[in-house]
Write an enzyme that holds these catalytic residues in place. Structure first.
Site, PDB file in Angstrom:
ATOM      1  N   ALA A  18       0.747  -1.467   0.092  1.00  0.00           N
ATOM      2  CA  ALA A  18       0.070   0.065  -0.092  1.00  0.00           C
ATOM      3  C   ALA A  18       0.916   0.904   0.311  1.00  0.00           C
ATOM      4  CB  ALA A  18      -1.012   0.350   1.110  1.00  0.00           C
ATOM      5  N   THR A  19       1.542   1.052   0.611  1.00  0.00           N
ATOM      6  CA  THR A  19       2.919   2.422   0.814  1.00  0.00           C
ATOM      7  C   THR A  19       3.793   2.240  -0.125  1.00  0.00           C
ATOM      8  OG1 THR A  19       3.996   2.009   2.253  1.00  0.00           O
ATOM      9  CG2 THR A  19       1.875   2.910   2.409  1.00  0.00           C
ATOM     10  N   SER A  20       4.350   1.235  -1.024  1.00  0.00           N
ATOM     11  CA  SER A  20       5.835   1.130  -1.549  1.00  0.00           C
ATOM     12  C   SER A  20       5.734  -0.256  -2.815  1.00  0.00           C
ATOM     13  CB  SER A  20       7.208   0.769  -0.676  1.00  0.00           C
ATOM     14  OG  SER A  20       6.558  -0.247  -0.145  1.00  0.00           O
ATOM     15  N   GLY A  21       6.364  -0.409  -3.615  1.00  0.00           N
ATOM     16  CA  GLY A  21       6.812  -1.413  -4.655  1.00  0.00           C
ATOM     17  C   GLY A  21       7.809  -2.208  -4.623  1.00  0.00           C
ATOM     18  N   ARG A  22       8.664  -3.402  -4.365  1.00  0.00           N
ATOM     19  CA  ARG A  22       9.632  -3.912  -4.634  1.00  0.00           C
ATOM     20  C   ARG A  22       9.897  -5.097  -5.632  1.00  0.00           C
ATOM     21  NH1 ARG A  22       7.143  -4.945  -0.821  1.00  0.00           N
ATOM     22  NH2 ARG A  22       7.499  -3.251   0.760  1.00  0.00           N
ATOM     23  N   HIS A 242      -3.057 -11.865  -4.616  1.00  0.00           N
ATOM     24  CA  HIS A 242      -2.934 -10.746  -3.235  1.00  0.00           C
ATOM     25  C   HIS A 242      -2.132 -11.211  -2.497  1.00  0.00           C
ATOM     26  CE1 HIS A 242      -5.142  -9.408  -0.183  1.00  0.00           C
ATOM     27  NE2 HIS A 242      -5.578  -9.974   0.369  1.00  0.00           N
ATOM     28  N   ASP A 243      -1.785 -10.060  -1.880  1.00  0.00           N
ATOM     29  CA  ASP A 243       0.115 -10.183  -1.546  1.00  0.00           C
ATOM     30  C   ASP A 243      -0.445 -11.340  -0.173  1.00  0.00           C
ATOM     31  OD1 ASP A 243      -2.050  -8.370   0.170  1.00  0.00           O
ATOM     32  OD2 ASP A 243      -0.444  -6.567  -0.029  1.00  0.00           O
ATOM     33  N   THR A 244      -1.354 -11.611   0.449  1.00  0.00           N
ATOM     34  CA  THR A 244      -1.743 -11.651   1.870  1.00  0.00           C
ATOM     35  C   THR A 244      -1.505 -13.411   1.730  1.00  0.00           C
ATOM     36  OG1 THR A 244      -2.968 -10.405   3.090  1.00  0.00           O
ATOM     37  CG2 THR A 244      -3.409 -12.537   3.765  1.00  0.00           C
ATOM     38  N   ASN A 304      -9.250  -9.329   9.083  1.00  0.00           N
ATOM     39  CA  ASN A 304      -8.675  -8.001   8.624  1.00  0.00           C
ATOM     40  C   ASN A 304      -8.480  -7.152   9.771  1.00  0.00           C
ATOM     41  OD1 ASN A 304      -9.131  -8.602   5.698  1.00  0.00           O
ATOM     42  ND2 ASN A 304      -8.603  -6.745   5.512  1.00  0.00           N
TER      43      ASN A 304
END
Length: 493
Positions: A18-22, A242-244, A304
């Site tokens: 939600a705040t960064s990517g890699r 989905h990242d989770t 959540n």
């Protein structure tokens, strides 16, 4: 770091938070797992006149730059993309993106749920989807967009990772773990729900066919491959997008017969159990638990919790004030602070939107008859104790609702670095917490790709590989349960 001499295949994971990517480059063998973050980039929302949006073109550019760096290190076998859930882009008849995708924290969905429930009640919606109520679920976003020129012109809806895959490969699809979070997906059939689409007036043609984790999607478009260079990924693989779901795939549980209990930490905390079938009864709905897809058709039965978002928003506020807001200092101050000076519900709606979080926490305390935290250390400790309480409460409920039991919890993701959070969670639960890996999402992404190549046979082998190759820390409970029970009781005020 990756070994340059390694002959193990290399896989690229584009992991968007939600705040960064890699972009992470990993090498996988039957008894080896190496990885390296080759590029990090910011994910900064943009507020436009019509609301809050994602800078999806900036994210795409960050992925391409990361892939260029990965390709420069040698041939990459494949690429997988994961991100947060529920948000989407709309394409017109020519395949062009119709505006910047909305951010799930945009306020346009405030009354959308009521409009959906007029057509299909919350009980029936849950019986079909098994999805917890969140005001920003895709079904409610689409209700908020009803009647807009943008939605009227749309020919295709693609969730964020599927949109990025489309730009890279020209294909369209909806990966199942992310599709299962939309409120449009039937938990029983593992496909889009005709009943829901009809009830809310969504043309089924808007939604692409479902893909499963491990499905080989296809090669990069020729011009993309040329731009990335000779080492560009040979193909794109559908991972648990989905990242989770990717993070849960990397939980280092080495006993395939045990119930896997986990807390995946980041902007949100996702606490729950891995099951083999959804729990769709009224009790699960009343407790607001969700049934989302995992790899191999598993169910992520979880809820959540507003996670490290609270701390990160505090840090942003303190940094704007010119104060040192680095994690080590804040955690040290929290360690020295009085326990349970205040007790907050991390899921209170007042904490959802961006803004001055220390002031909101103080206002919550005054509203509930408590003294606000006296300083930064007390504020941080209040946040971490609230998260530990929520982790424990959620996991106990998940066990009760599913009829399953567990004797340890795996805490993965960024919060695994926070030893105070791990210890507090162990104390709140009264059972051990195994912390790590921190980069669980990227590792889960990479391991699904390795399975698609036949290097690993199943998720159990993948998890055992993580358990034997990644540094993990075990935190045993250190104190009595009475203070935690008293703190939980204070949430009723």
């Amino acid at each position: 770091m990756l070994s340059s001499a390694s002959s193990a295949p290399a896989f690229a994971a584009a992991d968007l938070g939600a705040t960064s990517g890699r972009v992470v480059l990993g090498r996988v063998g039957r008894d080896r797992l190496e990885f390296e973050v080759v590029h990090r980039f910011a994910n900064t929302p943009v507020r436009l006149p019509d609301g809050l949006h994602w800078d999806v073109l900036g994210l795409y550019g960050g992925i391409l730059e990361g892939l260029r760096r990965a390709a420069a290190r040698g041939p990459v076998a494949s690429l997988g993309i994961d991100s947060w859930a529920v948000d989407y882009g709309l394409l017109d008849a020519d395949g062009a993106l119709l505006g910047a995708p909305f951010h799930y924290r945009d306020g346009r969905t405030a009354d959308a749920a009521e409009r959906v429930w007029e057509r299909i009640g919350p009980e029936e919606l849950y019986a079909i989807t098994g999805l917890q109520h969140l005001p920003f679920n895709t079904v409610f976003q689409l209700a908020a967009a009803a009647g807009s020129a943008q939605l009227a012109a749309a020919e295709r809806l693609l969730l964020i990772p599927d949109l990025l895959v489309h730009w890279l490969t020209g294909t369209v699809g909806a990966e199942a773990t992310n599709a299962s979070t939309t409120g449009l997906f039937d938990a029983g059939t593992a496909d889009w729900s005709p009943r829901i689409l009809d009830a809310v007036g969504i043309d089924p043609a808007l939604l692409p066919p479902i893909r499963l984790p491990g499905e080989r999607i296809g090669p990069l478009l020729p011009y993309v491959a040329t731009e990335l260079g000779a080492g560009a990924p040979r193909e794109v693989v559908a991972v648990a997008s989905h990242d989770t779901a990717s993070a849960v795939a990397a939980v280092p549980a080495d006993d395939s017969s045990a119930t896997v209990a986990y807390v995946a930490t980041g902007t949100w905390s996702l606490a729950g159990l891995e099951l083999d079938a959804p729990v769709l009864d009224a009790s699960a709905r009343a407790a607001n638990f969700t049934n989302e897809r995992g790899v191999d058709g598993t169910i992520r039965f979880l809820r959540n919790i507003m996670g490290m978002w609270l701390l990160e928003e505090c840090r942003r506020t303190w940094a704007r004030e010119g104060r040192d807001a680095e994690h080590p200092r804040l955690i040290a101050e929290a360690e020295a602070a009085e326990p349970f000076a205040a007790v907050i519900d991390p899921d209170d709606p007042s904490f959802l939107a961006p803004g001055d979080m220390p002031a909101r926490i103080a206002a919550y305390c005054r509203r509930t008859g408590q003294r606000p935290p006296a300083d930064r250390g007390s504020t941080v400790r209040t946040i971490l104790e609230a998260l530990a309480l929520a982790h424990a409460r959620t996991l106990r409920q998940a066990a009760e609702l599913s009829g399953r039991s567990f004797d340890a919890v795996h805490l993965v993701g960024g919060g695994a670095r926070n030893e105070l959070l791990c210890r507090l969670t162990a104390d709140a639960l009264g059972m051990p917490v195994v912390a790590g890996p921190v980069e669980a999402t990227a590792l889960g992404n990479i391991l699904v790709q390795a399975r698609a190549q036949g290097i690993l046979t199943d998720r159990h082998e993948a998890r055992r590989l993580i358990a034997t190759t990644r540094p993990l820390r075990r935190h045993a409970p250190t104190g009595p349960q009475a203070p935690w029970r008293a703190a939980a009781a204070r949430l009723a005020i």
